[in-house]
Design a protein around this motif. Structure first.
Motif, PDB file in Angstrom:
ATOM      1  N   MET A   1       0.885  -1.298   0.028  1.00  0.00           N
ATOM      2  CA  MET A   1      -0.020   0.208   0.081  1.00  0.00           C
ATOM      3  C   MET A   1       0.837   1.252  -0.036  1.00  0.00           C
ATOM      4  SD  MET A   1      -2.917  -1.520   0.038  1.00  0.00           S
ATOM      5  CE  MET A   1      -4.552  -0.352   0.531  1.00  0.00           C
ATOM      6  N   THR A   2       0.485   2.247  -0.920  1.00  0.00           N
ATOM      7  CA  THR A   2       1.053   3.461  -0.945  1.00  0.00           C
ATOM      8  C   THR A   2       0.675   4.642  -0.127  1.00  0.00           C
ATOM      9  OG1 THR A   2       1.920   2.399  -3.008  1.00  0.00           O
ATOM     10  CG2 THR A   2       2.443   4.833  -2.709  1.00  0.00           C
ATOM     11  N   PRO A   3       1.311   5.044   0.744  1.00  0.00           N
ATOM     12  CA  PRO A   3       0.685   6.456   1.534  1.00  0.00           C
ATOM     13  C   PRO A   3       0.693   7.582   0.516  1.00  0.00           C
ATOM     14  CG  PRO A   3       2.489   5.360   2.756  1.00  0.00           C
ATOM     15  CD  PRO A   3       2.516   4.439   1.358  1.00  0.00           C
ATOM     16  N   ILE A   4      -0.475   8.258   0.462  1.00  0.00           N
ATOM     17  CA  ILE A   4      -0.623   9.377  -0.419  1.00  0.00           C
ATOM     18  C   ILE A   4      -0.166  10.837   0.037  1.00  0.00           C
ATOM     19  CG2 ILE A   4      -2.959  10.037   0.333  1.00  0.00           C
ATOM     20  CD1 ILE A   4      -3.834   9.959  -2.640  1.00  0.00           C
ATOM     21  N   ALA A   5       0.211  10.649   1.164  1.00  0.00           N
ATOM     22  CA  ALA A   5       0.464  12.213   1.764  1.00  0.00           C
ATOM     23  C   ALA A   5       1.734  12.371   1.203  1.00  0.00           C
ATOM     24  CB  ALA A   5       0.678  11.976   3.311  1.00  0.00           C
ATOM     25  N   ALA A  41     -12.807  11.143   1.659  1.00  0.00           N
ATOM     26  CA  ALA A  41     -12.388   9.638   1.523  1.00  0.00           C
ATOM     27  C   ALA A  41     -12.424   9.114   2.991  1.00  0.00           C
ATOM     28  CB  ALA A  41     -11.241   9.736   0.756  1.00  0.00           C
ATOM     29  N   ALA A  42     -11.633  10.022   3.891  1.00  0.00           N
ATOM     30  CA  ALA A  42     -11.482   9.481   5.056  1.00  0.00           C
ATOM     31  C   ALA A  42     -12.696   9.225   5.823  1.00  0.00           C
ATOM     32  CB  ALA A  42     -10.795  10.478   5.872  1.00  0.00           C
ATOM     33  N   ASP A  43     -13.662  10.206   5.573  1.00  0.00           N
ATOM     34  CA  ASP A  43     -15.121   9.781   6.288  1.00  0.00           C
ATOM     35  C   ASP A  43     -15.679   8.610   5.938  1.00  0.00           C
ATOM     36  OD1 ASP A  43     -17.468  10.539   8.199  1.00  0.00           O
ATOM     37  OD2 ASP A  43     -18.493  10.583   6.007  1.00  0.00           O
ATOM     38  N   ARG A  44     -15.775   8.446   4.334  1.00  0.00           N
ATOM     39  CA  ARG A  44     -16.329   7.245   3.948  1.00  0.00           C
ATOM     40  C   ARG A  44     -15.676   5.967   4.294  1.00  0.00           C
ATOM     41  NH1 ARG A  44     -19.331   7.155  -0.952  1.00  0.00           N
ATOM     42  NH2 ARG A  44     -19.434   4.825  -2.055  1.00  0.00           N
ATOM     43  N   LEU A  45     -14.100   5.853   4.426  1.00  0.00           N
ATOM     44  CA  LEU A  45     -13.377   4.674   4.691  1.00  0.00           C
ATOM     45  C   LEU A  45     -13.180   4.427   6.090  1.00  0.00           C
ATOM     46  CD1 LEU A  45     -10.846   5.045   1.551  1.00  0.00           C
ATOM     47  CD2 LEU A  45     -12.801   3.568   1.726  1.00  0.00           C
ATOM     48  N   GLN A  56      -6.522   3.430  -2.407  1.00  0.00           N
ATOM     49  CA  GLN A  56      -7.827   3.672  -1.935  1.00  0.00           C
ATOM     50  C   GLN A  56      -8.612   4.784  -2.824  1.00  0.00           C
ATOM     51  OE1 GLN A  56      -6.848   4.597   2.103  1.00  0.00           O
ATOM     52  NE2 GLN A  56      -8.109   2.745   2.932  1.00  0.00           N
ATOM     53  N   ILE A  57      -7.873   5.660  -3.490  1.00  0.00           N
ATOM     54  CA  ILE A  57      -8.427   6.892  -4.200  1.00  0.00           C
ATOM     55  C   ILE A  57      -8.641   6.521  -5.754  1.00  0.00           C
ATOM     56  CG2 ILE A  57      -8.246   9.201  -4.856  1.00  0.00           C
ATOM     57  CD1 ILE A  57      -8.290   8.483  -1.868  1.00  0.00           C
ATOM     58  N   LEU A  94       1.067  11.090 -11.534  1.00  0.00           N
ATOM     59  CA  LEU A  94       1.518   9.904 -10.899  1.00  0.00           C
ATOM     60  C   LEU A  94       1.702   8.760 -11.898  1.00  0.00           C
ATOM     61  CD1 LEU A  94      -1.002   9.414  -7.878  1.00  0.00           C
ATOM     62  CD2 LEU A  94       1.451   9.977  -7.802  1.00  0.00           C
ATOM     63  N   GLU A  95       1.457   9.141 -13.153  1.00  0.00           N
ATOM     64  CA  GLU A  95       1.580   7.948 -14.107  1.00  0.00           C
ATOM     65  C   GLU A  95       2.860   7.561 -14.605  1.00  0.00           C
ATOM     66  OE1 GLU A  95      -1.487   8.129 -18.078  1.00  0.00           O
ATOM     67  OE2 GLU A  95      -0.536  10.315 -17.521  1.00  0.00           O
ATOM     68  N   TYR A  96       3.797   8.254 -14.507  1.00  0.00           N
ATOM     69  CA  TYR A  96       5.050   7.846 -14.443  1.00  0.00           C
ATOM     70  C   TYR A  96       5.990   7.498 -13.395  1.00  0.00           C
ATOM     71  CZ  TYR A  96       4.269   9.375 -19.204  1.00  0.00           C
ATOM     72  OH  TYR A  96       3.496   9.530 -20.554  1.00  0.00           O
ATOM     73  N   ARG A  97       5.321   7.744 -12.010  1.00  0.00           N
ATOM     74  CA  ARG A  97       5.845   7.575 -11.042  1.00  0.00           C
ATOM     75  C   ARG A  97       5.427   6.317 -10.132  1.00  0.00           C
ATOM     76  NH1 ARG A  97       5.788  12.714 -12.234  1.00  0.00           N
ATOM     77  NH2 ARG A  97       7.647  13.981 -11.965  1.00  0.00           N
ATOM     78  N   GLN A  98       4.041   5.950 -10.444  1.00  0.00           N
ATOM     79  CA  GLN A  98       3.510   4.663  -9.829  1.00  0.00           C
ATOM     80  C   GLN A  98       3.134   3.789 -11.028  1.00  0.00           C
ATOM     81  OE1 GLN A  98       3.483   4.280  -6.715  1.00  0.00           O
ATOM     82  NE2 GLN A  98       4.718   5.990  -6.278  1.00  0.00           N
ATOM     83  N   PRO A  99       4.027   3.191 -11.598  1.00  0.00           N
ATOM     84  CA  PRO A  99       3.516   2.170 -12.716  1.00  0.00           C
ATOM     85  C   PRO A  99       2.658   1.022 -12.295  1.00  0.00           C
ATOM     86  CG  PRO A  99       5.856   2.040 -12.164  1.00  0.00           C
ATOM     87  CD  PRO A  99       5.675   3.156 -11.426  1.00  0.00           C
ATOM     88  N   ALA A 100       2.782   0.726 -10.979  1.00  0.00           N
ATOM     89  CA  ALA A 100       1.916  -0.436 -10.565  1.00  0.00           C
ATOM     90  C   ALA A 100       0.456   0.042 -10.525  1.00  0.00           C
ATOM     91  CB  ALA A 100       2.368  -0.970  -9.000  1.00  0.00           C
ATOM     92  N   ALA A 101       0.116   1.321 -10.496  1.00  0.00           N
ATOM     93  CA  ALA A 101      -1.182   2.056 -10.317  1.00  0.00           C
ATOM     94  C   ALA A 101      -1.760   2.377 -11.525  1.00  0.00           C
ATOM     95  CB  ALA A 101      -1.281   2.789  -9.242  1.00  0.00           C
TER      96      ALA A 101
END
Length: 329
Positions: A1-5, A41-45, A56-57, A94-101
């Motif tokens: 899991m990749t923290p989004i902060a 998102a925080a309230d929903r999850l 999660q996003i 994020l396209e070229y920084r997180q290829p797994a996503a």
């Protein structure tokens, strides 16, 4: 899991501000969009915003967030599209920084913008505007500040970020003018009407020594936020509605004051180019919307046109039998 902060921090502080050279106003608008998204998102999850992960996003959550904006917060489609544009910009980053996503990112980028209606811009009539300007109590410190804010906002047609970001060094009272840094880092100098200059001079006389350079500050000496100004404006609009009942049916927002300034300038000059310069628009296309809302423009055009001749005619009642057949066919 990749923290989004850490990802969002890098995007806002490094990519957006340093590499792209985006203005403070753009960065602030993007940050507001992400704040709304992450709180939703925080309230929903059922997690803390700082514990959210990239996975999660997803497209489903973002689509639900966009529906939340329209259904719960009563945002217009234009505002929805602004929030979606900020989110898409981040995920393209994020396209070229997180290829797994990559698949998750592509699904999110496929969310369409909503078509918007081209409506007449809302603005205040002169009597309504005067009632709003007169609403703050000039016998109190907050009232003097609010009166100056409202006068400057209307006089200069400022965006709310331009108003809250206005600095003391940007004011030249001897020449009765202010320097405004607008969208796209475009600077413009605007004259102040005498009432606006007088209201601003009264506020500066009691503002006191504070560390922040912004003109308008709260009771703690901190810069007034855009939400703070919007809240104060709603309070004063409610007060003004007692004198002008028509205000109760209108949504008086900071941008409505900007629209009102545009209509005042257009009606006074009759020149759409001057309105564009006053508001700091990049092109005349953006400004043309005000010509649709100004009835005097149509009246001038109607007086200049020679209408076609109306041919005289004599009315002849329809035959009763034929009329019966028409109704039954």
């Amino acid at each position: 899991m990749t923290p989004i902060a850490p990802l969002i921090e890098t995007f806002l502080r490094d990519t957006l501000a340093r590499q792209r050279g985006a203005s403070w106003h753009t960065s602030d608008s993007y940050a507001s969009s992400f704040q709304l998204l992450f709180v939703f998102a925080a309230d929903r999850l059922k997690v803390k915003p700082s514990a959210l992960t990239l996975e999660q996003i997803d497209a489903g959550l973002v689509s639900a967030f966009l529906e939340h904006l329209e259904d719960e917060r009563k945002n217009a489609a234009v505002t929805r599209n602004v929030r979606l544009a900020a989110i898409k910009s981040f995920f393209r980053f994020l396209e070229y920084r997180q290829p797994a996503a990559l698949e998750q990112i592509r699904r999110l980028l496929a969310i369409p913008f909503k078509k918007t209606d081209t409506r007449l811009v809302p603005y205040l009539l002169r009597e309504e505007l005067q009632a709003v300007l007169d609403a703050p109590d000039p016998a109190t410190r907050d009232g003097i500040r609010d009166r100056a804010m409202l006068h400057v906002a209307v006089c200069a047609g400022l965006r709310v970020s331009e108003l809250t970001g206005l600095k003391v060094d940007d004011i030249d009272l001897p020449s009765m003018s202010i320097l405004v840094l607008g969208k796209g880092r475009r600077e413009r100098t605007l004259p102040l009407w005498k009432p606006a200059a007088a209201a601003l001079r009264a506020w500066l006389a009691i503002r006191g020594q504070v560390t922040t350079p912004e003109v308008f500050v709260n009771a703690r000496g901190e810069p007034l936020s855009r939400w703070g100004f919007a809240y104060l404006l709603r309070q004063h609009a409610a007060t003004a509605a007692r004198k002008q009942p028509g205000l109760a049916k209108k949504r008086v927002s900071p941008h409505v004051l900007r629209h009102t300034c545009a209509m005042v300038v257009l009606q006074a000059t009759g020149d759409i180019r001057k309105v564009s310069l006053w508001l700091g628009h990049a092109t005349l296309t953006t400004t043309e919307v005000y010509t649709r809302g100004d009835p005097t423009e149509k009246l001038d055009a109607m007086q200049a046109i020679v209408p076609p001749h109306l041919r005289r005619g004599v009315f002849q009642p329809t035959d009763k039998l034929i009329e019966l057949l028409r109704r039954t066919s």
